[in-house]
Design an enzyme around this catalytic site. Structure first.
Site, PDB file in Angstrom:
ATOM      1  N   CYS A 295       0.800  -1.225   0.000  1.00 54.55           N
ATOM      2  CA  CYS A 295       0.000   0.000   0.000  1.00 54.55           C
ATOM      3  C   CYS A 295       0.831   1.274   0.000  1.00 54.55           C
ATOM      4  O   CYS A 295       0.263   2.366  -0.028  1.00 54.55           O
ATOM      5  CB  CYS A 295      -0.984   0.003   1.163  1.00 54.55           C
ATOM      6  SG  CYS A 295      -0.330  -0.572   2.717  1.00 54.55           S
TER       7      CYS A 295
ATOM      8  N   HIS B 280      -0.592   8.349   6.708  1.00 53.62           N
ATOM      9  CA  HIS B 280      -1.016   7.051   6.154  1.00 53.62           C
ATOM     10  C   HIS B 280      -2.390   6.715   6.725  1.00 53.62           C
ATOM     11  O   HIS B 280      -3.279   6.281   5.994  1.00 53.62           O
ATOM     12  CB  HIS B 280       0.025   5.992   6.502  1.00 53.62           C
ATOM     13  CG  HIS B 280      -0.215   4.676   5.849  1.00 53.62           C
ATOM     14  ND1 HIS B 280      -0.198   4.506   4.484  1.00 53.62           N
ATOM     15  CD2 HIS B 280      -0.487   3.446   6.383  1.00 53.62           C
ATOM     16  CE1 HIS B 280      -0.442   3.237   4.189  1.00 53.62           C
ATOM     17  NE2 HIS B 280      -0.614   2.573   5.320  1.00 53.62           N
TER      18      HIS B 280
ATOM     19  N   HIS C 126      -9.466   2.519   2.072  1.00 54.07           N
ATOM     20  CA  HIS C 126      -8.067   2.198   1.770  1.00 54.07           C
ATOM     21  C   HIS C 126      -7.961   1.768   0.308  1.00 54.07           C
ATOM     22  O   HIS C 126      -8.437   0.709  -0.079  1.00 54.07           O
ATOM     23  CB  HIS C 126      -7.573   1.077   2.696  1.00 54.07           C
ATOM     24  CG  HIS C 126      -6.081   0.972   2.750  1.00 54.07           C
ATOM     25  ND1 HIS C 126      -5.272   1.268   1.686  1.00 54.07           N
ATOM     26  CD2 HIS C 126      -5.243   0.592   3.764  1.00 54.07           C
ATOM     27  CE1 HIS C 126      -4.014   1.076   2.024  1.00 54.07           C
ATOM     28  NE2 HIS C 126      -3.966   0.678   3.287  1.00 54.07           N
TER      29      HIS C 126
ATOM     30  N   SER D 224       0.340  31.048 -64.649  1.00 55.07           N
ATOM     31  CA  SER D 224       1.064  32.171 -65.237  1.00 55.07           C
ATOM     32  C   SER D 224       2.041  32.764 -64.226  1.00 55.07           C
ATOM     33  O   SER D 224       2.973  32.095 -63.790  1.00 55.07           O
ATOM     34  CB  SER D 224       0.073  33.216 -65.753  1.00 55.07           C
ATOM     35  OG  SER D 224       0.743  34.199 -66.517  1.00 55.07           O
TER      36      SER D 224
END
Length: 988
Positions: free
Chosen positions: A179, A315, A355, A622
């Site tokens: 994780c 975390h 999570h 031309s």
């Protein structure tokens, strides 16, 4: 890592994208965070029963029906990314979502079309799709070999598949540290940038868990929450909730991002990475010492005082042990530098979204970057009473339980993000507010016309994106110039295209909503047509001169060369600064008209070339052939000006006469023509021009009118390309012999011969002045090309109109570069519109070179994928995969006996179609279906070869499959083998 004030050693976050539970984009995630919403879905027993939950689950008190689900994970824009239907069905949705997310992230950064040293550091979680959906459908994957299953489902290929599909050549590394994976990917990406391994980097991850029933089995002291809510730092924190998500960031050196005008959302000051080793209770347990070490290392790398850090995105899993250890580690690391308490807010995305496993770290980083950018710290929800097991009073930290404004006391806002992987790999990142020089500017009014190019893989995608872009302009949240700049520099060019021009946001928005996309079936064959005398007018260069740098430079160069020969009146007339009477007289004079036409046409062509417009053919009518020859580098612009001025002066000295356009064929006109008149030009099957004395022309026109033949006098005072030019030929030859002519570097189609010019000479130019103009023959080359596009480089629409009138098989696209007389002020818009139509028609050009003024890369609405369901439904049992024979790994299932009596099977086409359908998972196929356009690749081609040889009893080579790309051509090749006695068939 140390950081100087100029950001030289920091890394900027310049773009991001993601999909999260109940929030399918980063802006929607941010809105949800500001509202303090929980994004977990909670299922009651009735809902679980409706989803097919077995009785064992419904009756299990320990089963918690909570999950952070993503919507529509079954769908994928396979065609855009070159996947066949079968390949998409066999590919892990994590890989598919990650690929789409990478596309959106690069688009958000303004580097959607980037081809080069962009690194990819990415991660995925375990592939539940392979285990429950692919292997559970043996009949569906029986035709695939093991390598195909591995490429689509093994983690190894998550990053390299993105690099391949998006053509990115920097390092491509799949990162797997549980994780903490995606935050580790960010750390590695920053190091790769600072080490010079890449210019850009993508870092992120995807997690798609596929539980049979949404929810999980709770067990006491496990990692999952007993009630389906994640409560980081709360006294009731007893576990987390699983969730799916995908997110990526785009990174670049800060100094380069600022110099390149990128949008810098925030910068990464520094980061650090380590592992716990064995300094903990068990492999899956967190380590206080490991976390202290990585936090301290990150602070040193960033060279910042932790007292200046106002927020930490932890975390924060909401577990009993993990939160307390994390808080203690943060406190110890910070206490080495500061005694202050309660000054730093702390929070965790997991309280809102659950999570996200591998995608957790990068998602938390995105939240933190937005907080730093916006000056708002979102609430960390589900924390009613901070955990009593931690000494908050003597800590630098306090849980941010309500969204709060964030103004740093001194210096830029700073924050930190933690990611701690199960197994011990820890990472900590320090984020800082973007430098003032990179702050987002306020939208400003567009200055001058802008070209806004929009493209997509489907018509619907272009229409949807155009509407989204118009909405942003109408809201006033983006500057029109920045939008044009970003679309030109930072989005891919796809097959459906729409380009609009405008000078204001309202004008551009209105045109975006009314635009109609065009499909580019193949690359266009562009012919530049340079008109002759008759369409010019005073002031025709004025607005182009003001608007476009290259036009101005070439115009100045040419008029400087013309001044000694034609006088300053020429420049003044073209720029509209001469007296109107003088200007009209000048434009009526061949002496001025011819160099005027040459200068404007050549400067226009050079401007177009500066935009990357490369013609296949050049055709000049031309005097127009001089501009074509000069663009082909036959002579220098100065020499061309001198020769054209001499030509105009000499022709102007001839006897006054006129020219008459006649609506009939060359042969019919020859039969009716009196000896006093000459056919001067053939502009089409029924469009000729006759030259001669005015009285003779009037008489001839009257005769033709009586026969019902339409005529029109041209606004010229000389009989060009007729005997009236004979008196000046010798002098013109003498002048023309004084110049050096190189071989054309571009393909000029002569209007003297109707064929490509191999080389020019004085004799050629003399004959070109006197003899008949064979424009129709020259233009036929353009019409014969595939996907022809005609560009009239000069005033008027005479040449494109003439070609379209006789192009009967395929009417080519006709594009004009200049407005009609009296509308000179629209010239810049007209030229940009011409560039837009060229691009819509399939002409390659450098969109980035078209900007009238510098702009910035800014976030724009995301590309709307055309997503369809590509999914194998899960089966209750998972059979073991059969192991294919090593020598026949590419075969399609069990080997059948080769055909004997029916080797001349008449329905070869049908058999080939069946094999393609089995391999590619495609539905409706026709004879012209293209193997590679349907998502075939070299690996699938090997399997196709084996299947064709086995089922039809032939021995094709791999080159037969790769070169004969359609069903019809493969069937033809097989029939030839079956019918030939000496064919490469198997000996039955």
């Amino acid at each position: 890592m140390t950081v100087r004030a100029d950001g030289h050693d920091s890394v900027a976050v310049i773009g991001f994208a993601g999909r999260f539970p109940q929030a399918d984009s980063v802006p929607r995630l941010w809105d949800a965070l500001l509202q303090g919403r929980e994004l977990i879905t909670h299922y009651d027993r009735d809902q679980l029963a409706a989803l097919g939950a077995p009785e064992a689950v419904l009756g299990d008190e320990q089963f918690v029906g909570a999950f952070g689900a993503l919507d529509d994970i079954e769908s994928f824009d396979a065609d855009l990314f070159g996947y066949s239907r079968r390949e998409a069905e066999l590919t892990d949705p994590q890989q598919r979502l990650l690929l789409e997310c990478a596309w959106h992230a690069l688009d958000d950064a303004g580097y959607g079309g980037f081809h080069g040293d962009c690194a990819v550091f990415a991660s995925t979680s375990v592939s539940g799709y392979l285990l429950r959906h692919v292997l559970g459908n043996a009949a569906e994957w029986a035709g695939a070999d093991q390598l195909q299953l591995v490429l689509g489902n093994e983690k190894d290929h998550a990053s390299t598949r993105i690099a391949y599909k998006l053509d990115l050549t920097g390092p491509a590394l799949t990162v797997q540290t549980a994780c903490s994976s995606s935050l580790v990917a960010v750390h590695l990406a920053t190091q790769s940038i600072l080490n010079g391994e890449c210019d850009l980097a993508l870092a992120g991850a995807a997690t798609v868990q596929l539980p049979e029933v949404p929810g999980y089995q709770f067990s006491k002291h496990g990692i999952f929450s007993p009630d389906g809510h994640c409560r980081p730092f709360d006294e009731s924190a007893h576990g987390t909730v699983p969730a799916n998500g995908v997110a990526m960031v785009v990174l670049k050196r800060t100094d380069r991002a600022i110099a390149d005008g990128d949008t810098v959302h925030a910068v990464i000051r520094g980061s650090a990475l380590n592992n716990d080793g064995a300094r903990k209770m068990g492999y899956s347990a967190p380590s206080h010492d490991g976390q202290v070490a990585v936090i301290s290392a990150a602070l040193r790398a960033a060279d910042v005082d932790p007292a200046t850090i106002g927020y930490v995105e932890a975390h924060g899993t909401g577990t009993e042990v993990g939160d307390v250890i994390e808080l203690a580690a943060l406190t110890e690391a910070y206490r080495r530098h500061t005694d202050a308490s309660g000054y730093c807010k702390i929070g965790s995305l997991k309280g809102n979204a659950g999570h996200l496993d591998a995608a957790a770290g990068v998602s938390s980083l995105i939240k933190t970057v937005l907080a730093v950018r916006e000056g708002v710290i979102p609430a960390s929800i589900n924390c009613d009473v901070p955990h009593p097991g931690f000494d908050w009073a003597n800590s630098p930290f306090t849980v941010n339980t309500e969204s709060s404004p964030w103004e740093a006391a001194t210096g830029p806002r700073r924050a930190a993000v933690s990611g701690f992987g199960m197994g011990g790999t820890n990472v900590h990142v320090i984020v800082e507010q973007a430098p003032e020089s990179a702050s987002r500017p306020e939208p400003r009014a567009a200055g001058g016309p802008r070209l806004v190019p929009v493209s997509g893989h489907t018509q619907e995608a272009v229409e949807a994106l155009s509407a989204d872009l118009a909405g942003r302009l109408e809201e006033g949240t983006v500057d029109a110039g920045d939008m044009a700049h970003t679309l030109a520099h930072g989005r891919r060019t796809l097959r459906w295209r729409s380009a609009v021009t405008g000078s204001t946001s309202a004008e551009i928005a209105e045109r975006l909503r009314g635009s109609r996309p065009r499909l580019v079936p193949k690359k266009a064959a562009l012919t530049m047509l340079f008109p002759g005398q008759g369409q010019h007018y005073p002031g025709m260069a004025a607005n182009l001169y003001e608007a476009f740098d290259t036009f101005r430079e070439v115009f100045d160069e040419c008029t400087k060369a013309a001044d000694p020969l034609a006088g300053p009146t020429l420049r003044e007339t073209l720029l509209g600064t001469a007296d109107p009477g003088v200007a009209e007289a000048a434009m009526a004079s061949t002496r001025f008209a011819q160099p005027a036409l040459f200068i404007v046409e050549y400067a226009l062509a050079r401007q177009l070339r500066s935009w990357g417009v490369h013609p296949r053919y050049l055709v000049g009518h031309s005097i127009g052939e001089f501009a074509a020859a000069c663009l082909a580098e036959v002579m220098s612009p100065q020499d061309a000006v001198a020769l054209v001025c001499a030509r105009g002066r000499l022709m102007d000295a001839t006897t006054r006469a006129g020219m008459l356009a006649v609506r009939t064929s060359e042969a019919a006109c020859e039969a009716l023509l009196p000896p006093t008149l000459t056919i001067a030009a053939v502009n089409g099957p029924s469009a000729v021009v006759v030259a001669g004395a005015d009285d003779d022309l009037d008489s001839f026109a009257a005769d033709l009118a009586r026969q019902g033949i339409t005529t029109r006098r041209l606004s010229v005072e000389r009989a060009f390309h007729s005997p009236f030019m004979d008196p000046v030929l010798d002098e013109f030859r003498e002048i023309a012999e004084g110049f050096r002519y190189r071989k054309p570097r571009l393909r000029v189609i002569s209007t003297l011969t109707g064929a490509p010019v191999r080389e020019y000479s004085a004799d050629y130019w003399v004959r070109q002045l006197r003899q008949r103009v064979r424009f129709a023959e020259a233009a036929a080359h353009a019409v014969a090309a595939q996907n022809p596009v005609l560009l009239e480089v000069g005033p008027g629409a005479a040449l494109t109109g003439a070609v379209q009138s006789f192009a009967t098989d395929a009417r080519p696209s006709a594009v004009l570069t200049m407005p009609q007389p009296g509308r000179q002020h629209e010239a810049p818009t007209a030229l940009l519109e011409a560039a837009g139509v060229l691009w819509e028609s399939g002409v390659d050009l450098d969109l980035g070179a078209l900007g009238a003024a510098p702009g910035r890369r800014v976030p724009l609405p995301a590309y709307p994928f055309s997503r369809e369901r590509h999914w194998l439904d899960a089966r209750p049992s998972v059979p073991q995969p059969a192991v294919p024979e090593p020598t026949r790994a590419a075969d399609e299932g069990p080997k059948a006996p080769a055909p004997q009596a029916d080797r001349h099977e008449p329905d070869v086409l049908g058999r080939v179609v069946q094999i393609w359908q089995r391999l590619l998972g495609a539905g409706d196929l026709g004879p012209d279906s293209d193997f590679f356009e349907l998502g075939g690749d070299s690996l699938t081609a090997v399997r196709l070869l084996a299947a064709l040889n086995r089922d039809l009893g032939v021995t094709l080579d791999l080159t037969d499959v790769l070169e004969e790309r359609t069903i019809a051509r493969q069937a033809t090749a097989i029939r030839q083998l079956l019918d030939s006695p000496s064919a490469r068939t198997e000996d039955h």
